[in-house]
Design a protein around this motif. Structure first.
Motif, PDB file in Angstrom:
ATOM      1  N   LYS A 138       0.935  -1.399   0.108  1.00  0.00           N
ATOM      2  CA  LYS A 138      -0.069  -0.052  -0.091  1.00  0.00           C
ATOM      3  C   LYS A 138       0.785   1.357   0.004  1.00  0.00           C
ATOM      4  O   LYS A 138       0.672   2.366  -0.786  1.00  0.00           O
TER       5      LYS A 138
ATOM      6  N   ILE B  92       1.419   4.456  -2.441  1.00  0.00           N
ATOM      7  CA  ILE B  92       1.102   5.966  -2.094  1.00  0.00           C
ATOM      8  C   ILE B  92       2.319   6.620  -2.789  1.00  0.00           C
ATOM      9  O   ILE B  92       2.263   7.886  -3.095  1.00  0.00           O
TER      10      ILE B  92
ATOM     11  N   LEU C 245      -5.574   8.563   1.173  1.00  0.00           N
ATOM     12  CA  LEU C 245      -4.940   7.385   1.572  1.00  0.00           C
ATOM     13  C   LEU C 245      -3.880   7.381   2.588  1.00  0.00           C
ATOM     14  O   LEU C 245      -3.888   6.453   3.360  1.00  0.00           O
TER      15      LEU C 245
ATOM     16  N   SER D 126      -6.445   7.787   6.100  1.00  0.00           N
ATOM     17  CA  SER D 126      -7.202   6.573   6.127  1.00  0.00           C
ATOM     18  C   SER D 126      -5.862   5.457   7.009  1.00  0.00           C
ATOM     19  O   SER D 126      -6.575   4.810   7.706  1.00  0.00           O
ATOM     20  N   THR D 127      -4.939   5.497   6.201  1.00  0.00           N
ATOM     21  CA  THR D 127      -4.013   4.261   6.661  1.00  0.00           C
ATOM     22  C   THR D 127      -3.586   4.659   8.092  1.00  0.00           C
ATOM     23  O   THR D 127      -3.476   3.907   8.870  1.00  0.00           O
TER      24      THR D 127
END
Length: 390
Positions: free
Chosen positions: A159, A163, A213, A216-217
């Motif tokens: 992830k 990003i 992103l 939220s992570t």
């Protein structure tokens, strides 16, 4: 007889439990994301780092809005990822100014600009580019350290690589956007220097996706699940929140088209546009497939419609949430979401009625990102709900 009575009792208890399980459910707190692969201490370290990256990204977006509003974005006519430094001597300033004079913005609009005036807009654009680099370094340096120390589990690593790739794409899109405003053909088409509003929307949209992103992570790592008894209505509540977050994002991107077309100056009245709910020039002059993205009136109308839909939907979902048994953190997130939606809508109306002054226009763009942040938080809290039978 005894066996028959025992069998009937067992069957009766089984049916009663089936009925109870259908009528009520409970939530068991799901395991924290990545908890099997990363300890609490490292989870907090990585989460706080990502919050710092999100903060730097937020600042970059706000300064980018100021850059656009002050028409400073075309003052730097070339781009070097690692070799851009302020021209501290007068000779270098004059050389930079001479490069600016070769492009449409100076020739068509700023032909009487002095060197001191040029310095002001140059510094604004330089600050925006510097903040972009600060965001990149805030992400890259700790990321390299965490990779070397093998802090990340494989799922989180994938992830974060995505990003990071999005961040590189964002930097290129920024230059690609500016480049459109330096082209003679674009200036001739619009009779003035014009940055492509399509590229502007792509640049802003990519920044919002990157920010979303990262934030939220960070929430996944820092905000553990809360236990609460729930009903199936909570699943509907979560689905509505996900859809509403997407609507907030679409509304923000429609604002980029309003900004790029300077559509905020077309109709400066509310709630009607002039004396009509639907203006007469909403679908004229352009083919139907270009009307939404080329016609300033349609761009403003669509943005208004989306904004009204957002604030009414947030209010409706907030009222619905009052009927649900929510954990304190989730209820707080919904309260902030409603407040952010009301503040952003009010700010947009005031900005429109006052003919889009620069401070309010900049604050309105920052408010859009703040509203998206509250939507992401509320959605994160809702995804902690997990139905399983008693």
């Amino acid at each position: 007889m005894l066996r028959s009575g025992t069998s009937g009792l067992v069957r009766s208890n089984f049916l009663r439990n089936r009925i109870i399980s259908r009528r009520s459910t409970t939530i068991t707190p799901p395991a924290e994301p990545y908890s099997k692969f990363i300890g609490p201490r490292d989870r907090k370290r990585v989460g706080k780092w990502l919050l710092c990256v999100a903060g730097a990204s937020f600042g970059t977006v706000v300064i980018g809005g100021i850059t656009r509003i002050t028409r400073s974005g075309l003052s730097m006519v070339d781009w070097h990822p690692f070799r851009e430094f302020p021209p501290f001597t007068r000779a270098r300033w004059e050389a930079e100014f001479e490069k600016y004079k070769q492009f449409p913005e100076f020739k068509l609009e700023n032909h009487d600009m002095t060197l001191e005036q040029f310095k002001k807009i140059w510094w604004v654009e330089y600050l925006h580019r510097t903040m972009g680099r600060v965001t990149g370094l805030t992400f890259a340096i700790p990321f390299g350290y965490f990779v070397l120390t093998r802090t990340f589990p494989f799922q989180l690593m994938k992830k974060l690589y995505c990003i990071g790739g999005l961040l590189l794409c964002q930097g290129y899109l920024g230059w690609y956007m500016v480049k459109s405003g330096l082209e003679e053909e674009t200036a001739k088409k619009y009779s003035h220097p014009h940055v492509s509003h399509y590229r502007l929307a792509a640049h802003l949209g990519t920044a919002f996706v990157f920010y979303s992103l990262v934030l939220s992570t960070a929430f996944e790592l820092l905000l553990p699940p809360q236990m609460v008894s729930i009903t199936p209505k909570h699943l509907l509540f979560r689905k509505c929140l996900i859809g509403l977050t997407g609507l907030v994002f679409v509304t923000a991107i429609s604002g980029a088209f309003v900004a790029g077309l300077e559509a905020g100056l077309v109709y400066n009245s509310w709630p009607k546009m002039a004396d009509r709910w639907i203006p007469t020039d909403i679908n004229t002059k352009y083919p139907w497939y270009k009307n939404v993205t080329e016609n300033p009136t349609t761009a403003q109308f669509d943005h208004r419609l989306l904004a009204h839909t957002v604030v009414l939907s947030v209010l409706a979902l907030w009222l619905y949430s009052r009927r649900l048994n929510l954990p304190p953190r989730s209820r707080l997130a919904m309260n902030i979401f409603l407040g952010a939606a009301a503040a952003q809508t009010t700010l947009g109306i005031v900005t429109l009625l006052t003919y889009v002054p620069k401070p309010l226009a900049s604050l309105h763009q920052a408010g859009a990102l703040g509203l998206l942040s509250s939507a992401i938080w509320a959605t994160h809290e809702s995804k902690l709900f997990r139905l399983i039978p008693k």
